[in-house]
Design a protein around this motif. Structure first.
Motif, PDB file in Angstrom:
ATOM      1  N   GLN A   1      28.024   4.276  10.696  1.00  0.00           N
ATOM      2  CA  GLN A   1      27.615   3.923  12.064  1.00  0.00           C
ATOM      3  C   GLN A   1      28.242   2.621  12.558  1.00  0.00           C
ATOM      4  O   GLN A   1      27.959   2.168  13.662  1.00  0.00           O
ATOM      5  CB  GLN A   1      26.096   3.786  12.117  1.00  0.00           C
ATOM      6  N   PHE A   2      29.074   1.993  11.704  1.00  0.00           N
ATOM      7  CA  PHE A   2      29.699   0.720  12.110  1.00  0.00           C
ATOM      8  C   PHE A   2      31.154   0.943  12.477  1.00  0.00           C
ATOM      9  O   PHE A   2      31.830   1.764  11.850  1.00  0.00           O
ATOM     10  CB  PHE A   2      29.663  -0.281  10.946  1.00  0.00           C
ATOM     11  N   PRO A   3      31.687   0.196  13.457  1.00  0.00           N
ATOM     12  CA  PRO A   3      33.131   0.228  13.675  1.00  0.00           C
ATOM     13  C   PRO A   3      33.831  -0.260  12.396  1.00  0.00           C
ATOM     14  O   PRO A   3      33.255  -1.053  11.646  1.00  0.00           O
ATOM     15  CB  PRO A   3      33.363  -0.759  14.816  1.00  0.00           C
ATOM     16  N   GLU A   4      35.063   0.192  12.194  1.00  0.00           N
ATOM     17  CA  GLU A   4      35.736  -0.046  10.917  1.00  0.00           C
ATOM     18  C   GLU A   4      35.818  -1.534  10.540  1.00  0.00           C
ATOM     19  O   GLU A   4      35.506  -1.925   9.414  1.00  0.00           O
ATOM     20  CB  GLU A   4      37.139   0.554  10.981  1.00  0.00           C
ATOM     21  N   HIS A   5      36.223  -2.385  11.517  1.00  0.00           N
ATOM     22  CA  HIS A   5      36.403  -3.802  11.158  1.00  0.00           C
ATOM     23  C   HIS A   5      35.074  -4.430  10.768  1.00  0.00           C
ATOM     24  O   HIS A   5      35.005  -5.268   9.872  1.00  0.00           O
ATOM     25  CB  HIS A   5      37.066  -4.574  12.311  1.00  0.00           C
ATOM     26  N   GLU A   6      33.996  -4.003  11.448  1.00  0.00           N
ATOM     27  CA  GLU A   6      32.672  -4.554  11.148  1.00  0.00           C
ATOM     28  C   GLU A   6      32.230  -4.095   9.756  1.00  0.00           C
ATOM     29  O   GLU A   6      31.669  -4.856   8.978  1.00  0.00           O
ATOM     30  CB  GLU A   6      31.692  -4.034  12.221  1.00  0.00           C
ATOM     31  N   ARG A   7      32.538  -2.819   9.458  1.00  0.00           N
ATOM     32  CA  ARG A   7      32.170  -2.261   8.157  1.00  0.00           C
ATOM     33  C   ARG A   7      32.911  -2.996   7.037  1.00  0.00           C
ATOM     34  O   ARG A   7      32.330  -3.371   6.031  1.00  0.00           O
ATOM     35  CB  ARG A   7      32.527  -0.764   8.143  1.00  0.00           C
ATOM     36  N   ASP A   8      34.203  -3.263   7.250  1.00  0.00           N
ATOM     37  CA  ASP A   8      34.983  -3.955   6.219  1.00  0.00           C
ATOM     38  C   ASP A   8      34.461  -5.368   6.016  1.00  0.00           C
ATOM     39  O   ASP A   8      34.398  -5.880   4.896  1.00  0.00           O
ATOM     40  CB  ASP A   8      36.461  -4.049   6.634  1.00  0.00           C
ATOM     41  N   MET A   9      34.101  -6.013   7.126  1.00  0.00           N
ATOM     42  CA  MET A   9      33.653  -7.402   7.041  1.00  0.00           C
ATOM     43  C   MET A   9      32.282  -7.478   6.359  1.00  0.00           C
ATOM     44  O   MET A   9      32.085  -8.232   5.416  1.00  0.00           O
ATOM     45  CB  MET A   9      33.616  -7.978   8.459  1.00  0.00           C
ATOM     46  N   LEU A  10      31.346  -6.643   6.833  1.00  0.00           N
ATOM     47  CA  LEU A  10      29.979  -6.706   6.268  1.00  0.00           C
ATOM     48  C   LEU A  10      29.915  -6.166   4.847  1.00  0.00           C
ATOM     49  O   LEU A  10      29.065  -6.584   4.061  1.00  0.00           O
ATOM     50  CB  LEU A  10      29.022  -5.890   7.152  1.00  0.00           C
ATOM     51  N   GLY A  11      30.798  -5.224   4.544  1.00  0.00           N
ATOM     52  CA  GLY A  11      30.725  -4.584   3.225  1.00  0.00           C
ATOM     53  C   GLY A  11      31.704  -5.185   2.238  1.00  0.00           C
ATOM     54  O   GLY A  11      32.008  -4.568   1.221  1.00  0.00           O
ATOM     55  N   ALA A  12      32.213  -6.369   2.522  1.00  0.00           N
ATOM     56  CA  ALA A  12      33.242  -6.976   1.658  1.00  0.00           C
ATOM     57  C   ALA A  12      32.692  -7.224   0.259  1.00  0.00           C
ATOM     58  O   ALA A  12      31.567  -7.671   0.096  1.00  0.00           O
ATOM     59  CB  ALA A  12      33.719  -8.280   2.274  1.00  0.00           C
ATOM     60  N   ASP A  13      33.506  -6.910  -0.701  1.00  0.00           N
ATOM     61  CA  ASP A  13      33.105  -7.113  -2.087  1.00  0.00           C
ATOM     62  C   ASP A  13      34.220  -7.893  -2.775  1.00  0.00           C
ATOM     63  O   ASP A  13      35.061  -7.322  -3.446  1.00  0.00           O
ATOM     64  CB  ASP A  13      32.927  -5.742  -2.767  1.00  0.00           C
ATOM     65  N   LEU A  14      34.271  -9.163  -2.520  1.00  0.00           N
ATOM     66  CA  LEU A  14      35.386  -9.971  -3.005  1.00  0.00           C
ATOM     67  C   LEU A  14      34.901 -10.862  -4.141  1.00  0.00           C
ATOM     68  O   LEU A  14      34.053 -11.729  -3.942  1.00  0.00           O
ATOM     69  CB  LEU A  14      35.913 -10.821  -1.833  1.00  0.00           C
ATOM     70  N   GLU A  15      35.437 -10.624  -5.316  1.00  0.00           N
ATOM     71  CA  GLU A  15      35.021 -11.415  -6.483  1.00  0.00           C
ATOM     72  C   GLU A  15      35.525 -12.852  -6.349  1.00  0.00           C
ATOM     73  O   GLU A  15      36.702 -13.072  -6.047  1.00  0.00           O
ATOM     74  CB  GLU A  15      35.603 -10.798  -7.759  1.00  0.00           C
ATOM     75  N   PRO A  16      34.668 -13.843  -6.595  1.00  0.00           N
ATOM     76  CA  PRO A  16      35.123 -15.242  -6.524  1.00  0.00           C
ATOM     77  C   PRO A  16      36.295 -15.512  -7.456  1.00  0.00           C
ATOM     78  O   PRO A  16      37.175 -16.323  -7.146  1.00  0.00           O
ATOM     79  CB  PRO A  16      33.899 -16.058  -6.953  1.00  0.00           C
TER      80      PRO A  16
END
Ligand SMILES: Cc1ncc(COP(=O)(O)O)c(C=O)c1O
Length: 479
Positions: free
Chosen positions: A278-293
């Motif tokens: 239900q999210f636009p792609e850029h919003e989904r990528d930003m909110l769902g980011a899984d970036l290991e420190p």
């Protein structure tokens, strides 16, 4: 013959932290409904073990790159005293953004040499406090501010009738690096209000060297912004800082002690992907980011090492400590809000079912000003399928106090998915609410601010913020 129905845990669960127990949401083993019964609603719940394990993840990342790293928790994300104490006991340092946060840091027990002070507009009183305390670094935001720090050192010396020690300062730079986060959360653009431009770095550094009895320039700093979903802006920022450090060394012979890469390590707000479409792609990528420190650190160091090798300056890199100022990645997923449905309605014209809760944007400001997504579940029926659609809204007298994007920019889903037939009295949980929430609450509509509890390692809840009374609403008014 008995049939067993396999229970697959919902996507939001985190073993030993967020679980379904007896059909309810359990936080570190504590029953969410029992917490509401005991401490009332709405209620902030924090997990001490989760804060500690988030810090452990950062420390493990530091060990993996075998380079000196220091973490300064960004207290603006949440400066509740119990949170600060937990951070202190986890063995990392602190970043503050005001005299008030400095006061809280010292009161919580941080040593001055564990504290960094950021900010675009520090008052003379705040600079005096930082100089008097003798903190690790004041991050200056402009060339002009270097003079303000010098004046503070003179003032403090005069007040105590002995010259104050030189203040340690770091130059905050803004090298024009964009990220895929919300514009309001990006801070390394020349259009942002922060920092000194790349073209002014050498001038700033020379200015910083003018009065060594008053100030000592010990590092450079950048913060690309919050919730940065990709590794590239961090790496680019680090390379840029590194190049400035080398240029400064060549020009002046001075070696800076540290490069401060700021905060911005993202949190995965879409751990449960059931509504992700239900999210636009850029919003989904930003909110769902899984970036290991560890990726952030290793990539930053990789590009810096390459540049260092090319410039025959590897020895300089080896002498440089990397500082990070993580806020969100320490506290966001360690906190949640429990809220009760108080009212409901069904609009005959639209067919929408509305659930009206006791948690508005006055306790989660990001929900309004950034249309931030907090995954919402039923704490009462956590194990049931969440497949029915509801419009959900808070209690404030403002059309914008809704859990969807009223401006129809599509940044939030129009409906929240919850179990069928939710009724008043049901307790909902908004997950990942630990950062930039409690620290930004306000009394709009005469609403007393909620209590907060922290669940300890033994599963017991301790209250870490009292619930406001009506008296608190008029405490500061003079009449
Ligand atoms: C200078 C600085 N450092 C650190 C942070 C913390 O960022 P985050 O909470 O995204 O880690 C911020 C917040 O945006 C900041 O302004």
């Amino acid at each position: 013959m008995a049939t067993t129905v396999a229970f697959s845990a919902p996507g939001w669960t985190i073993p030993n932290f967020l679980e379904v127990r007896d059909g309810h949401l359990a936080i570190d083993g504590a029953d969410a409904l029992e917490l509401v019964r005991q401490y009332d609603s709405p209620l902030f719940v924090f997990s001490r073990p989760r804060i500690t394990s988030n810090i452990g993840r950062l420390k493990a990342a530091a060990l993996s790159v075998e380079h000196p790293i220091r973490f300064f928790y960004a207290s603006k994300a949440n400066s509740n005293m119990a949170v600060l104490k937990t951070v202190l006991e986890s063995g990392i340092d602190l970043e503050v953004n005001s005299g008030g946060e400095l006061f809280k840091a010292l009161r919580a027990g941080f040593r001055p040499d564990q504290i960094i002070f950021n900010g675009t507009s520090k008052s003379a009183a705040e600079l005096d406090e930082a100089v008097t305390a003798g903190i690790y670094a004041i991050n200056v935001d402009s060339i002009y501010e270097i003079g303000l720090v010098e004046e503070a050192v003179r003032r403090v010396g005069t007040r105590h009738a002995v010259p104050a020690r030189p203040a340690r300062i770091t130059l905050r730079l803004v090298p024009e690096i964009g990220t895929r986060s919300h514009l309001g959360l990006q801070t390394a653009l020349l259009t942002s209000k922060f920092g000194i431009s790349s073209s002014e770095v050498l001038e700033a550094f020379r200015r910083g060297l003018q009065n060594p009895d008053l100030i000592h320039v010990c590092g450079i700093h950048i913060h690309v912004g919050s919730q940065t979903p990709d590794v590239e802006p961090f790496a680019e920022a680090f390379r840029s800082m590194w190049e400035h450090l080398v240029a400064i060394h060549r020009e002046t012979g001075q070696t800076l002690e540290h490069i401060n890469l700021g905060g911005g390590i993202p949190v995965n707000y879409l751990r449960d992907r059931s509504q992700a479409d239900q999210f636009p792609e850029h919003e989904r990528d930003m909110l769902g980011a899984d970036l290991e420190p560890s990726r952030v650190l290793s990539e930053a160091l990789r590009v810096a090492r390459e540049a260092a090798r090319a410039a025959k300056a590897e020895h300089l890199l080896d002498q440089t400590t990397i500082l990070l100022e993580p806020g969100r990645s320490i506290i966001a997923d360690a906190g949640l809000v429990l809220t009760t449905v108080l009212n409901m309605k069904q609009r005959p014209e639209t067919g929408d079912v509305w659930l009206l809760t006791d948690a508005g944007y006055n306790i989660m400001l990001s929900m309004n000003n950034y249309k931030w997504y907090y995954h919402t579940i039923s704490a009462t029926r956590a194990g049931e399928p969440h497949e029915s659609s509801y419009k959900v809204a808070g209690p404030l007298c403002d059309s914008g106090d809704v859990y969807f994007d009223i401006e129809r920019c599509g940044r939030l889903p129009d409906y929240r998915k919850l179990p069928a037939n939710v009724q008043p009295g049901e307790v909902l949980a908004l997950l990942n609410c630990g950062a930039y929430s409690l620290a930004q609450m306000f009394h709009y509509n005469g609403r007393p601010l909620p209590a907060a509890v922290m669940i300890r390692e033994d599963g017991k809840a301790v209250q870490i913020r009292k619930r406001d009374t009506y008296e608190d609403l008029i405490r500061d008014d003079l009449w």
